[in-house]
Every structure is written in structure tokens, then in C-alpha cells.
Scaffold this active site. Structure first.
Site, PDB file in Angstrom:
ATOM      1  N   ASN A 210       0.962  -1.245   0.221  1.00  0.00           N
ATOM      2  CA  ASN A 210       0.620   0.411  -0.257  1.00  0.00           C
ATOM      3  C   ASN A 210       1.166   0.862   0.497  1.00  0.00           C
ATOM      4  O   ASN A 210       2.237   0.924  -0.399  1.00  0.00           O
ATOM      5  CB  ASN A 210      -0.909  -0.050   1.009  1.00  0.00           C
ATOM      6  CG  ASN A 210       0.339  -0.310   2.733  1.00  0.00           C
ATOM      7  OD1 ASN A 210       0.464   1.277   3.110  1.00  0.00           O
ATOM      8  ND2 ASN A 210      -0.929  -1.244   2.988  1.00  0.00           N
ATOM      9  N   ASP A 279      -4.320  -6.456   5.309  1.00  0.00           N
ATOM     10  CA  ASP A 279      -5.538  -7.032   5.943  1.00  0.00           C
ATOM     11  C   ASP A 279      -4.853  -8.426   5.462  1.00  0.00           C
ATOM     12  O   ASP A 279      -5.499  -9.718   5.487  1.00  0.00           O
ATOM     13  CB  ASP A 279      -6.422  -6.537   5.916  1.00  0.00           C
ATOM     14  CG  ASP A 279      -6.964  -5.041   6.294  1.00  0.00           C
ATOM     15  OD1 ASP A 279      -6.132  -5.134   7.455  1.00  0.00           O
ATOM     16  OD2 ASP A 279      -6.964  -3.783   5.787  1.00  0.00           O
ATOM     17  N   LYS A 289       8.782 -17.324 -10.397  1.00  0.00           N
ATOM     18  CA  LYS A 289       7.251 -16.252 -11.836  1.00  0.00           C
ATOM     19  C   LYS A 289       6.397 -16.700 -12.221  1.00  0.00           C
ATOM     20  O   LYS A 289       6.477 -17.915 -12.848  1.00  0.00           O
ATOM     21  CB  LYS A 289       8.980 -15.946 -12.371  1.00  0.00           C
ATOM     22  CG  LYS A 289       7.948 -14.272 -12.578  1.00  0.00           C
ATOM     23  CD  LYS A 289       8.413 -13.349 -13.451  1.00  0.00           C
ATOM     24  CE  LYS A 289       7.850 -12.592 -14.227  1.00  0.00           C
ATOM     25  NZ  LYS A 289       9.197 -11.599 -15.039  1.00  0.00           N
ATOM     26  N   ASP A 306      -4.766  -9.984  13.345  1.00  0.00           N
ATOM     27  CA  ASP A 306      -4.448  -7.923  13.988  1.00  0.00           C
ATOM     28  C   ASP A 306      -3.523  -8.337  14.328  1.00  0.00           C
ATOM     29  O   ASP A 306      -3.651  -8.775  15.736  1.00  0.00           O
ATOM     30  CB  ASP A 306      -6.243  -7.991  13.960  1.00  0.00           C
ATOM     31  CG  ASP A 306      -6.315  -6.556  14.245  1.00  0.00           C
ATOM     32  OD1 ASP A 306      -5.388  -5.772  14.793  1.00  0.00           O
ATOM     33  OD2 ASP A 306      -7.023  -6.112  13.504  1.00  0.00           O
ATOM     34  N   ILE A 307      -1.928  -6.828  14.318  1.00  0.00           N
ATOM     35  CA  ILE A 307      -1.323  -7.522  15.283  1.00  0.00           C
ATOM     36  C   ILE A 307      -1.480  -6.445  16.690  1.00  0.00           C
ATOM     37  O   ILE A 307      -1.387  -6.926  18.189  1.00  0.00           O
ATOM     38  CB  ILE A 307      -0.114  -6.706  14.793  1.00  0.00           C
ATOM     39  CG1 ILE A 307       0.177  -7.503  13.348  1.00  0.00           C
ATOM     40  CG2 ILE A 307       0.779  -6.094  15.394  1.00  0.00           C
ATOM     41  CD1 ILE A 307       1.465  -7.071  12.727  1.00  0.00           C
ATOM     42  N   VAL A 308      -2.270  -5.373  16.166  1.00  0.00           N
ATOM     43  CA  VAL A 308      -2.179  -4.351  17.322  1.00  0.00           C
ATOM     44  C   VAL A 308      -3.574  -5.077  18.433  1.00  0.00           C
ATOM     45  O   VAL A 308      -3.906  -5.516  20.268  1.00  0.00           O
ATOM     46  CB  VAL A 308      -2.835  -3.235  17.169  1.00  0.00           C
ATOM     47  CG1 VAL A 308      -4.846  -2.684  16.456  1.00  0.00           C
ATOM     48  CG2 VAL A 308      -3.009  -1.732  17.986  1.00  0.00           C
ATOM     49  N   PHE A 323      -4.274   3.124  15.236  1.00  0.00           N
ATOM     50  CA  PHE A 323      -4.176   3.681  13.836  1.00  0.00           C
ATOM     51  C   PHE A 323      -6.147   3.113  13.175  1.00  0.00           C
ATOM     52  O   PHE A 323      -6.366   2.161  13.250  1.00  0.00           O
ATOM     53  CB  PHE A 323      -3.334   3.998  13.512  1.00  0.00           C
ATOM     54  CG  PHE A 323      -2.234   5.207  14.093  1.00  0.00           C
ATOM     55  CD1 PHE A 323      -1.254   5.399  14.894  1.00  0.00           C
ATOM     56  CD2 PHE A 323      -2.793   6.541  12.811  1.00  0.00           C
ATOM     57  CE1 PHE A 323      -0.848   5.923  15.455  1.00  0.00           C
ATOM     58  CE2 PHE A 323      -1.485   7.819  13.619  1.00  0.00           C
ATOM     59  CZ  PHE A 323      -0.589   7.195  14.994  1.00  0.00           C
ATOM     60  N   LYS A 337     -13.624   0.620  15.918  1.00  0.00           N
ATOM     61  CA  LYS A 337     -11.806  -0.338  15.816  1.00  0.00           C
ATOM     62  C   LYS A 337     -11.221  -0.469  17.371  1.00  0.00           C
ATOM     63  O   LYS A 337     -11.098  -0.960  17.417  1.00  0.00           O
ATOM     64  CB  LYS A 337     -11.186   0.202  15.027  1.00  0.00           C
ATOM     65  CG  LYS A 337     -11.702  -0.279  13.403  1.00  0.00           C
ATOM     66  CD  LYS A 337     -10.496   0.387  11.861  1.00  0.00           C
ATOM     67  CE  LYS A 337     -10.887  -0.468  11.095  1.00  0.00           C
ATOM     68  NZ  LYS A 337     -10.249   0.690  10.052  1.00  0.00           N
TER      69      LYS A 337
HETATM   70  O1  PMT Z   1       3.088   6.480   6.469  1.00  0.00           O
HETATM   71  P1  PMT Z   1       2.736   6.839   6.687  1.00  0.00           P
HETATM   72  O2  PMT Z   1       3.049   7.702   4.851  1.00  0.00           O
HETATM   73  O3  PMT Z   1       3.426   8.231   7.083  1.00  0.00           O
HETATM   74  O4  PMT Z   1       0.919   7.235   6.150  1.00  0.00           O
HETATM   75  C1  PMT Z   1       0.666   7.019   7.516  1.00  0.00           C
HETATM   76  C2  PMT Z   1      -1.017   6.503   7.565  1.00  0.00           C
HETATM   77  C3  PMT Z   1      -1.998   6.917   7.020  1.00  0.00           C
HETATM   78  C4  PMT Z   1      -0.757   4.718   6.548  1.00  0.00           C
HETATM   79  C5  PMT Z   1      -1.284   5.799   9.663  1.00  0.00           C
HETATM   80  O5  PMT Z   1      -1.318   7.299   9.662  1.00  0.00           O
HETATM   81  C6  PMT Z   1      -2.512   5.594   9.498  1.00  0.00           C
HETATM   82  O6  PMT Z   1      -2.925   6.283   9.405  1.00  0.00           O
HETATM   83  N1  PMT Z   1      -1.819   3.852  10.139  1.00  0.00           N
HETATM   84  C7  PMT Z   1      -3.100   3.172  10.176  1.00  0.00           C
HETATM   85  C8  PMT Z   1      -3.050   2.414   8.658  1.00  0.00           C
HETATM   86  C9  PMT Z   1      -3.647   1.015   8.965  1.00  0.00           C
HETATM   87  O7  PMT Z   1      -3.591  -0.152   8.502  1.00  0.00           O
HETATM   88  O8  PMT Z   1      -5.448   1.410   9.316  1.00  0.00           O
HETATM   89  P2  PMT Z   1      -6.526   0.737   9.308  1.00  0.00           P
HETATM   90  O9  PMT Z   1      -7.573   1.218   9.736  1.00  0.00           O
HETATM   91  O10 PMT Z   1      -6.309  -0.939   8.339  1.00  0.00           O
HETATM   92  O11 PMT Z   1      -5.877  -0.809  10.530  1.00  0.00           O
HETATM   93  C10 PMT Z   1      -6.753  -0.697  12.057  1.00  0.00           C
HETATM   94  C11 PMT Z   1      -5.163  -0.920  12.710  1.00  0.00           C
HETATM   95  O12 PMT Z   1      -5.095  -1.671  12.749  1.00  0.00           O
HETATM   96  C12 PMT Z   1      -3.865   0.287  12.822  1.00  0.00           C
HETATM   97  O13 PMT Z   1      -3.218   0.363  14.223  1.00  0.00           O
HETATM   98  C13 PMT Z   1      -2.963  -1.152  11.732  1.00  0.00           C
HETATM   99  O14 PMT Z   1      -1.372  -0.873  12.142  1.00  0.00           O
HETATM  100  C14 PMT Z   1      -4.224  -2.384  12.241  1.00  0.00           C
HETATM  101  N2  PMT Z   1      -4.053  -3.217  12.221  1.00  0.00           N
HETATM  102  C15 PMT Z   1      -4.466  -3.723  11.083  1.00  0.00           C
HETATM  103  C16 PMT Z   1      -4.373  -5.058  10.699  1.00  0.00           C
HETATM  104  C17 PMT Z   1      -3.331  -6.024  11.129  1.00  0.00           C
HETATM  105  N3  PMT Z   1      -3.620  -7.104  10.251  1.00  0.00           N
HETATM  106  N4  PMT Z   1      -2.659  -5.903  12.044  1.00  0.00           N
HETATM  107  C18 PMT Z   1      -2.745  -4.962  12.504  1.00  0.00           C
HETATM  108  O15 PMT Z   1      -2.101  -4.193  13.620  1.00  0.00           O
END
Ligand code: PMT
Length: 407
Positions: A210, A279, A289, A306-308, A323, A337
Site C-alpha cells: 500500500n 489485511d 515467477k 491482527d497485530i494491534v 490507528f 475499531k
Molecule cells: O506511513 P505514512 O505514509 O506516514 O501514512 C500514515 C498512515 C496513513 C499509514 C497512518 O497515519 C495510519 O492511518 N495508519 C493506519 C493504517 C491502517 O492500516 O489502518 P486500518 O484502519 O486498516 O487498521 C487499524 C489498525 O489495525 C491500525 O493500527 C493497524 O496498524 C492495525 N492492524 C491492521 C491489520 C493487521 N493485520 N494488524 C494490525 O495491527
């Protein structure tokens, strides 16, 4: 003087004989690792030329508010957002008066109105002017407004008087400026931060990823170090260098980021997750390839862990901040979330808005807790990061977590 490494400093110069010392100050700041951009008032240019300051800093000097050429380069709003600190040295009695009144009648005063960065002044003037009731009233009002006043010193003055009003020496101003970045609110705390994108391999040469640049996560790491914390940054592939004093854990895939996070989370006090983790990843990675002959093809994807949410589910979880990157119904999705992942706080980031979010230098976010919100207006990611870290340090309480009380 590591506190000034990579710091972005606007050096404002106003009209006074001490302006000649600003030349040395700019060199000292640059030698300490800072990036310096100079803004001069009309009166300052009677004492020292913009050309001198341009030669010393290697950057064009900004002198006019309504200058189309300068605005096309780095406009005043961009400059205001760029700054980590605005240092005005020397600050004349007239400039202090204009700043205290909130005037925006030239570039430097307008910048001061437009910036979220701290503003520091090194007053320099005749001792009678310094002690004058008007200057003292302006000083009081500037202090009440949160401006930082450095000096002045007491001693022999250019006009022959002896008394208070001399600008502090450049070396003293250097030390005081560095001190502004020396916070200890999180000293002794270990903070783990995830940053950047992940790459999910399809075959040996292709992957899914991404637009995350890592800027937000790296800015948070820098701000956390400034606040005195020990910081580990688990980073996906980005083109940034780790900030000084940050331990870097480079990873590539979501699975690797998960493993690093689960190893480090039990050792930390605060876990912050701005990483844009994939995700989904390909269910099977081709060993060779994949040929481009078929007209269409399907790639089966499986959900990543999901890590967080996994960190927040640990029995002795750290204060966990997620985030939420959203393109619609920002606050609603972010609140879901926060709740579903059982986080202590979430940072809602509108990634559809122009000029913020993925890969931009600026951001604007809303911090959300189960019971309240706080909006941080658009500013540089470094400023936003400082505000987030400061806010976390105020809310962080190792005994209280979302949904349970421990200890
Ligand atoms: O890196 P930059 O270019 O500076 O941009 C910053 C940003 C836009 C990436 C940042 O500010 C931001 O918004 N990060 C969250 C990106 C994201 O994946 O958001 P989400 O809404 O899809 O995920 C929610 C949360 O779950 C996030 O904290 C994410 O890290 C976490 N997650 C998601 C999927 C996964 N498998 N494990 C996770 O921990």
C-alpha cells in the site's frame, strides 16, 4: 547537542544591532544538525543582508509576506507548518509589541500566528527600553501566551549603557534551543511503534502492498525519544532512516511484523500502531515467477493476524494505541475499531482528504478514547507526532486499561 539533529528551525531576525550575532547562531544550529530557514523583517535587513544569511544557511531567505515567487517555493503557511520551533533572535521591543498584540502585518508576525510550533524570543534592546513599562507589559502578555523568553543578559550595551537588554550569546541560545526538545515525561518507559507498509509476496518478484511511507510512524518514534522513552520501531520496507537513538526492527511481511510485535510487546509500556499492515496476504506464494500468459488470473487471499488486537489481548497488555485509516465515516469506523480491538486509544486518520494521510508530510487526526475525542488540526507529521506523544503521556496510566483495572 543531539537534540537538534534534523530539527527544523525558523530563525526570525528583527531590527537590532545584535542581528550580526544571528549569523553565528545560524552556523551553530546547522553544526548541531538542525535545518535552518531564515525569516527577516524589513528593519533586520538594515543590519545584516539576506544574502549573508542565505550563504550561511544554504536556503533562500524569506523577507516578504506578499511575494508570489517566495509563496510559489515555500509559502508562509508551509513554512509555519514546517517549523519544529520558531526562534526569534534578536527580538526587538517593536517586534515584541507587535507579537503581543497578535498582529499579522509582515511575514514573521504572520508566521507566528500560523504556526503550532513553540515560539522562542531572545530580546535585545537598550536597557531603558527593556525596563519600560510597555515592554514589560508586552513581556508579561507573551509569557502568558506561552512564548519562551530567552534572556536578555545584563551588561555593556552597543549604545554605551550598562544594564539588562543584551541578547544572549549564540552559544547560550543554542543550548537553550536544544533544551526545548529535551522532555522527560516518558523517561524510563519502553515504547514499541509499528510503521510503514507490509509486503505480501505473490511470487519471487511480485507483492501486494500500500501507499504508506512510514513518515507518521518514524515521526512518532522521534517524538517518543525526545520525550525520554526507550523506543523500538518495527518497520516495514520504507526509504527513511531510523531517527537517532531508536532501535530498528526491520520486517517485510505482516506475519514478520506480528512475530516482532508479539516478542516485543510484553517488554513495553506503550504500543503504538500506525503501520498500514496488509489485511490479506496470498494464501499460497508461488515458488517460481508466475507466467503472464493467462488473460485473467485469481489470487486467493487469506486474512492476516491482527497485530494491534493481539497486543491488546495480552494478559498484561501495554497501553495500546491503534490507528484507523478511513475514507468515509471516519469517526464511526474508528470508534468501532477502538471497541472491537479493545484499544486504549485510537487515532482516526482521514486518508481520502487532500494533503494528509498516506505519504504526505502533513497530517490531521482525531484522537479517540472510549469517553471522549480530541481533534489535532492539520500540521506537519512531526508536530502531530509530538502532540500525540504528549497526549499519550498525559493519559497513560500503567494501572488503568480499557475495560479492566490491574495492579
Ligand atoms: O506511513 P505514512 O505514509 O506516514 O501514512 C500514515 C498512515 C496513513 C499509514 C497512518 O497515519 C495510519 O492511518 N495508519 C493506519 C493504517 C491502517 O492500516 O489502518 P486500518 O484502519 O486498516 O487498521 C487499524 C489498525 O489495525 C491500525 O493500527 C493497524 O496498524 C492495525 N492492524 C491492521 C491489520 C493487521 N493485520 N494488524 C494490525 O495491527
Amino acid at each position: 547537542m543531539h537534540q537538534l539533529t534534523n530539527k527544523q528551525i525558523i530563525l526570525g531576525i528583527t531590527g537590532g544591532i545584535a542581528a550580526y550575532k544571528s549569523a553565528e547562531l545560524s552556523r551553530l544550529l546547522i553544526d548541531a544538525g538542525a535545518n535552518v530557514r531564515v525569516v527577516m523583517t524589513q528593519a533586520a535587513q538594515e543590519f545584516i543582508t539576506p544574502l549573508t544569511m542565505q550563504a550561511l544557511t544554504g536556503n533562500p531567505v524569506h523577507t516578504k509576506l506578499l511575494d508570489p515567487a517566495a509563496e510559489a517555493g515555500m509559502g508562509h503557511i508551509e513554512l509555519a507548518r514546517w517549523a519544529d520551533i520558531v526562534l526569534i533572535a534578536p527580538a526587538s521591543a517593536n517586534f515584541m509589541a507587535r507579537l503581543a498584540q497578535g498582529r499579522g502585518d509582515d511575514l514573521l508576525t504572520t508566521l507566528c500566528l500560523a504556526t503550532h510550533a513553540p515560539i522562542a524570543l531572545a530580546p535585545a534592546m537598550n536597557q531603558v527600553m527593556w525596563q519600560d513599562v510597555n515592554t514589560q507589559r508586552n513581556l508579561k502578555s507573551l509569557l502568558e501566551d506561552g512564548k519562551i523568553i530567552m534572556g536578555p543578559a545584563h551588561g555593556a550595551q552597543a549604545c554605551g549603557d550598562i544594564g539588562p537588554g543584551r541578547m544572549l550569546e549564540p552559544a547560550e541560545l543554542l543550548v537553550l534551543t536544544a533544551k526545548q526538545f529535551e522532555l522527560t515525561v516518558l523517561s524510563g518507559k519502553h515504547i514499541v511503534i509499528t510503521a510503514g507498509p507490509t509486503r505480501e509476496a505473490i511470487d519471487p518478484v511480485r507483492y501486494i502492498t500500500n501507499h504508506s511511507s512510514g513518515k507518521m510512524g518514524y515521526a512518532l518514534a522521534e517524538a517518543a525519544v525526545e520525550a525520554g522513552a526507550k523506543v523500538t520501531l518495527i518497520s516495514g520496507p520504507v526509504s527513511l532512516s531510523a531517527p537517532p537513538r531508536v532501535t530498528l526492527e526491520p520486517v517485510v511481511s505482516a506475519q514478520q511484523m506480528y512475530e516482532a510485535a508479539m516478542r516485543l510487546a510484553p517488554t513495553c509500556d506503550i504500543f503504538i500502531a500506525p503501520a498500514a499492515v496488509a489485511d490479506y496476504s496470498p494464501a499460497n506464494v508461488a515458488q517460481q515467477k508466475i507466467k503472464s500468459t493467462p488473460k485473467t488470473m485469481m489470487i486467493e487471499l487469506k486474512q492476516t493476524t491482527d497485530i494491534v488486537a493481539s497486543v491488546a489481548a495480552l494478559p498484561d497488555k501495554p497501553y495500546t494505541v491503534g490507528f484507523a485509516a478511513e475514507t468515509q465515516d471516519l469517526l464511526g469506523y474508528a470508534q468501532n475499531k477502538l471497541k472491537n480491538k479493545k484499544l486504549d486509544m485510537i487515532v482516526a486518520n482521514d486518508v481520502a482528504a487532500e494533503g494528509i494521510g498516506f505519504d504526505s508530510d502533513d497530517n490531521a487526526v482525531t484522537l479517540i478514547w472510549p469517553d471522549r475525542n480530541l481533534t489535532l488540526e492539520q500540521s506537519s507529521k512531526r508536530q502531530i507526532a509530538r502532540q500525540i506523544i504528549q497526549t499519550i503521556s498525559q493519559h497513560y496510566d500503567p494501572k488503568i486499561h480499557y475495560g479492566k483495572i490491574t495492579g
